[in-house]
Write a protein that holds these residues in place. Structure first.
Motif, PDB file in Angstrom:
ATOM      1  N   ASP A  58     -21.121  -5.068  -2.093  1.00 57.24           N
ATOM      2  CA  ASP A  58     -19.848  -5.794  -2.175  1.00 57.24           C
ATOM      3  C   ASP A  58     -18.796  -5.150  -1.268  1.00 57.24           C
ATOM      4  O   ASP A  58     -18.073  -5.828  -0.550  1.00 57.24           O
ATOM      5  N   ALA A  59     -18.733  -3.800  -1.326  1.00 57.01           N
ATOM      6  CA  ALA A  59     -17.721  -3.093  -0.533  1.00 57.01           C
ATOM      7  C   ALA A  59     -18.002  -3.235   0.961  1.00 57.01           C
ATOM      8  O   ALA A  59     -17.073  -3.294   1.767  1.00 57.01           O
ATOM      9  N   LEU A  60     -19.281  -3.301   1.331  1.00 57.36           N
ATOM     10  CA  LEU A  60     -19.632  -3.464   2.752  1.00 57.36           C
ATOM     11  C   LEU A  60     -19.329  -4.885   3.220  1.00 57.36           C
ATOM     12  O   LEU A  60     -18.853  -5.098   4.330  1.00 57.36           O
ATOM     13  N   GLU A  61     -19.599  -5.843   2.344  1.00 59.12           N
ATOM     14  CA  GLU A  61     -19.298  -7.239   2.705  1.00 59.12           C
ATOM     15  C   GLU A  61     -17.803  -7.433   2.880  1.00 59.12           C
ATOM     16  O   GLU A  61     -17.352  -8.199   3.729  1.00 59.12           O
ATOM     17  N   ALA A  62     -17.023  -6.728   2.044  1.00 56.95           N
ATOM     18  CA  ALA A  62     -15.570  -6.898   2.096  1.00 56.95           C
ATOM     19  C   ALA A  62     -14.960  -6.198   3.307  1.00 56.95           C
ATOM     20  O   ALA A  62     -13.838  -6.476   3.696  1.00 56.95           O
ATOM     21  N   ASP A  63     -15.724  -5.287   3.915  1.00 54.59           N
ATOM     22  CA  ASP A  63     -15.181  -4.499   5.020  1.00 54.59           C
ATOM     23  C   ASP A  63     -15.431  -5.210   6.344  1.00 54.59           C
ATOM     24  O   ASP A  63     -16.528  -5.183   6.895  1.00 54.59           O
ATOM     25  N   LYS A  93     -13.330   4.931   4.926  1.00 57.92           N
ATOM     26  CA  LYS A  93     -14.527   5.717   5.257  1.00 57.92           C
ATOM     27  C   LYS A  93     -15.719   5.335   4.400  1.00 57.92           C
ATOM     28  O   LYS A  93     -16.820   5.167   4.890  1.00 57.92           O
ATOM     29  N   GLY A  94     -15.486   5.196   3.105  1.00 56.86           N
ATOM     30  CA  GLY A  94     -16.597   4.811   2.240  1.00 56.86           C
ATOM     31  C   GLY A  94     -16.556   5.495   0.892  1.00 56.86           C
ATOM     32  O   GLY A  94     -15.582   6.174   0.555  1.00 56.86           O
ATOM     33  N   THR A  95     -17.645   5.290   0.165  1.00 56.13           N
ATOM     34  CA  THR A  95     -17.686   5.767  -1.220  1.00 56.13           C
ATOM     35  C   THR A  95     -19.041   6.392  -1.515  1.00 56.13           C
ATOM     36  O   THR A  95     -20.069   5.877  -1.077  1.00 56.13           O
ATOM     37  N   GLU A  96     -18.990   7.479  -2.263  1.00 50.04           N
ATOM     38  CA  GLU A  96     -20.253   8.127  -2.634  1.00 50.04           C
ATOM     39  C   GLU A  96     -20.303   8.291  -4.154  1.00 50.04           C
ATOM     40  O   GLU A  96     -19.355   8.761  -4.770  1.00 50.04           O
ATOM     41  N   PHE A  97     -21.406   7.861  -4.747  1.00 49.38           N
ATOM     42  CA  PHE A  97     -21.635   8.105  -6.166  1.00 49.38           C
ATOM     43  C   PHE A  97     -22.706   9.180  -6.288  1.00 49.38           C
ATOM     44  O   PHE A  97     -23.721   9.130  -5.588  1.00 49.38           O
ATOM     45  N   ILE A  98     -22.437  10.143  -7.170  1.00 46.35           N
ATOM     46  CA  ILE A  98     -23.411  11.219  -7.363  1.00 46.35           C
ATOM     47  C   ILE A  98     -23.862  11.215  -8.818  1.00 46.35           C
ATOM     48  O   ILE A  98     -23.044  11.272  -9.730  1.00 46.35           O
ATOM     49  N   ARG A 127     -27.727  10.724  -4.647  1.00 49.35           N
ATOM     50  CA  ARG A 127     -26.449  10.338  -4.024  1.00 49.35           C
ATOM     51  C   ARG A 127     -26.612   8.988  -3.343  1.00 49.35           C
ATOM     52  O   ARG A 127     -27.557   8.762  -2.581  1.00 49.35           O
ATOM     53  N   ILE A 128     -25.688   8.081  -3.663  1.00 53.68           N
ATOM     54  CA  ILE A 128     -25.713   6.755  -3.031  1.00 53.68           C
ATOM     55  C   ILE A 128     -24.364   6.571  -2.353  1.00 53.68           C
ATOM     56  O   ILE A 128     -23.322   6.581  -2.991  1.00 53.68           O
ATOM     57  N   CYS A 129     -24.437   6.452  -1.028  1.00 47.58           N
ATOM     58  CA  CYS A 129     -23.207   6.536  -0.254  1.00 47.58           C
ATOM     59  C   CYS A 129     -23.096   5.324   0.679  1.00 47.58           C
ATOM     60  O   CYS A 129     -24.030   5.015   1.416  1.00 47.58           O
ATOM     61  N   ASP A 130     -21.970   4.625   0.624  1.00 46.36           N
ATOM     62  CA  ASP A 130     -21.793   3.491   1.551  1.00 46.36           C
ATOM     63  C   ASP A 130     -20.634   3.780   2.501  1.00 46.36           C
ATOM     64  O   ASP A 130     -19.795   4.623   2.203  1.00 46.36           O
ATOM     65  N   ASN A 131     -20.627   3.087   3.655  1.00 53.36           N
ATOM     66  CA  ASN A 131     -19.481   3.261   4.556  1.00 53.36           C
ATOM     67  C   ASN A 131     -18.622   1.993   4.553  1.00 53.36           C
ATOM     68  O   ASN A 131     -18.197   1.509   5.583  1.00 53.36           O
ATOM     69  N   GLY A 132     -18.371   1.497   3.334  1.00 59.28           N
ATOM     70  CA  GLY A 132     -17.548   0.292   3.167  1.00 59.28           C
ATOM     71  C   GLY A 132     -16.073   0.608   3.030  1.00 59.28           C
ATOM     72  O   GLY A 132     -15.590   1.632   3.537  1.00 59.28           O
ATOM     73  N   THR A 133     -15.364  -0.250   2.272  1.00 57.81           N
ATOM     74  CA  THR A 133     -13.892  -0.187   2.215  1.00 57.81           C
ATOM     75  C   THR A 133     -13.326   1.117   1.669  1.00 57.81           C
ATOM     76  O   THR A 133     -12.241   1.529   2.027  1.00 57.81           O
TER      77      THR A 133
END
Ligand SMILES: Nc1ncnc2c1ncn2[C@@H]1O[C@H](COP(=O)(O)OP(=O)(O)OP(=O)(O)O)[C@@H](O)[C@H]1O
Ligand SMILES: [Mg+2]
Length: 456
Positions: free
Chosen positions: A351-356, A442-447, A385-391
């Motif tokens: 979702d965050a990548l689509e919005a970016d 830059k993005g978001t990372e969940f750990i 760790r799941i990390c996206d480079n979205g909003t």
């Protein structure tokens, strides 16, 4: 004795004077006026009779042999039993200095010798009344403050009860929210799970006969090829019709390409088997106890389900998945629930990548590893760790993303349950930890950290 005056009791007075004449004079005067009188001739006697039966007033001579009036007064003022009783000093007219002293030691008034009878009576009556008023006032005051204390205690009690009820209510509300959350999610997931396992089941049948028939097809093809070869060997000069047809269908190419076509069909069937396997892994129903599970399989099956969302209309818009899997043993967990967590986090990332709109190289990186706890006796844990480079997530809402029903998505797109449920699954069901780091642009990372319980 005057009958009228003896009938009225006006107060109880102790008179102290070493001079018998004075004592008699005052005693008679006051008795006549309706007072109850106790005449004593020494300071000692004055103290003992006062304490034994506290009067309403004391008339106290200053100059006495042994204990003088000041001493007696001080002694009485120091004892709570007698401290409040008004003391009127008896002094000679020329003793002005001693009058000041008489106030200092706690006297309320003085009368002078020789006595002016009316003055004595007025002063005595005034001070007895004052003393009674004062006592009444104290009684009323103490009653009121007692009542106030009681009321206050009652209020405090009511307040405590209310607070207790409030706490109970808060606990109940939290429990209800949790139950609701679980219900909604488990409903959502069980519908999804049923659907997915239904599809897996449905495609397994046709897959079975595709697979079986492909094997036969390959065998038939080989036999046909052998048979054709025989014809070609035996029939050196075929008719023009046969030659024309062979040319038309490009028989050499066809014979060469047919096995490749089968190999490709086989790969397709193989892939379908993998997908069906993923669907089955993803939709597995958890039992009551934890079981050994390969979390990589969980992640992979979730990615398979989400494949359609990773591929975009334009090749360059595809979301690239970068994997860095560590060497992780099976871990004890509830696989269905962990898959839900992967699903929630991956869907949020997509979702965050689509919005970016600014991000051209959309990417989700998934890394797993085994990490040692800082205290060696605690052993090791698995970190995902799941990390996206979205909003990215704005700072002002970063604290809220795990809250129940918190969403920034439009109605119909997000319910705000995903992360609160994920937190519950990781922290309450698995005793692990989930955290988030994010930076806008830059993005978001969940750990996710899960205690490593090696498979038995
Ligand atoms: N990877 C991410 N990038 C940017 N924002 C995120 C990301 N993950 C979560 N968020 C923010 O956290 C909010 C809460 O996420 P959560 O998954 O709990 O609910 P949701 O996605 O809005 O709805 P639901 O998951 O119930 O369909 C999201 O609305 C979004 O604002
Ligand atoms: Mg979500």
């Amino acid at each position: 004795m005057d009958r009228a005056t003896t009938q009225i009791y006006k107060g109880n007075i102790v008179i102290v004077d070493d001079n018998p004449n004075n004592l008699r004079l005052l005693t008679n005067l006051l008795k006549k006026s309706g007072y109850k009188v106790r005449p004593v001739s020494t300071g000692k006697l004055a103290i003992s009779t006062t304490k034994a039966n506290p009067p309403d007033l004391i008339l106290l001579d200053i100059n006495m042999p042994g204990m003088d009036g000041y001493e007696v007064c001080q002694n009485l003022k120091n004892d709570p039993i007698s401290s409040e009783i008004p003391v009127i000093f008896i002094s000679a007219l020329n003793e002005s200095l001693s009058r000041i002293r008489s106030f200092e030691v706690g006297g309320v008034d003085y009368i002078t010798k020789p006595f002016e009878f009316n003055e004595v009576l007025v002063r005595v009556s005034t001070h007895i009344q004052l003393y009674r008023f004062q006592k009444k006032l104290q009684e009323v005051n103490s009653l009121q403050s007692q009542a106030l204390i009681e009321k206050n205690e009652q209020l405090q009690q009511v307040n405590n009860n209310l607070e207790h009820l409030n706490q109970l209510l808060n606990v109940k509300v939290a429990e209800l929210q949790q139950t609701q959350l679980q219900l909604v999610q488990s409903e959502k997931m069980s519908v999804l799970g049923q659907l997915v396992s239904g599809i897996a089941h449905e495609i397994n049948n046709p897959l079975g006969f595709l697979h079986g028939n492909l094997e036969h097809g390959q065998e038939y093809l080989q036999q046909l090829q052998q048979h054709l070869q025989l014809y070609q060997n035996e029939l050196k000069n075929p008719s023009t019709a046969i030659q024309d047809h062979a040319e038309e269908i490009d028989i050499d190419y066809l014979l060469e390409d047919f096995p490749k076509l089968f190999a490709s069909l086989n790969r397709g069937v193989e892939r379908l088997y993998q997908i069906s396997d993923s669907l089955r892994i993803f939709s597995r129903q958890d039992s009551k106890t934890k079981i050994d599970f390969d979390i990589h399989k969980g992640i992979e099956s979730t990615l398979t389900i989400l494949k359609h969302r990773l591929k975009r209309d334009k090749e360059s818009n595809n979301i690239q998945i970068v994997k860095e899997y560590g060497d992780i043993p099976l871990i004890k967990c509830y696989p269905g629930q962990l898959n839900q967590v992967f699903m929630n986090i991956l869907v949020n990332a997509i979702d965050a990548l689509e919005a970016d709109k600014n991000q051209e190289k959309k990417q989700i990186a998934i890394a797993t590893e085994i990490v040692d706890y800082s205290e060696p006796e605690m052993g090791q844990f698995v970190r995902i760790r799941i990390c996206d480079n979205g909003t990215g997530i704005p700072e002002q809402i970063r604290e809220q993303i795990f809250d129940y029903l918190f969403t920034t998505k439009e109605v119909g797109k997000g319910t705000g349950l995903g992360l609160s449920l994920s937190k519950q699954i990781i922290e309450e069901k698995h005793g692990g930890n989930i955290s988030c780091h994010s930076e806008v642009g830059k993005g978001t990372e969940f750990i996710i950290s899960l205690l490593l319980e090696p498979a038995t």
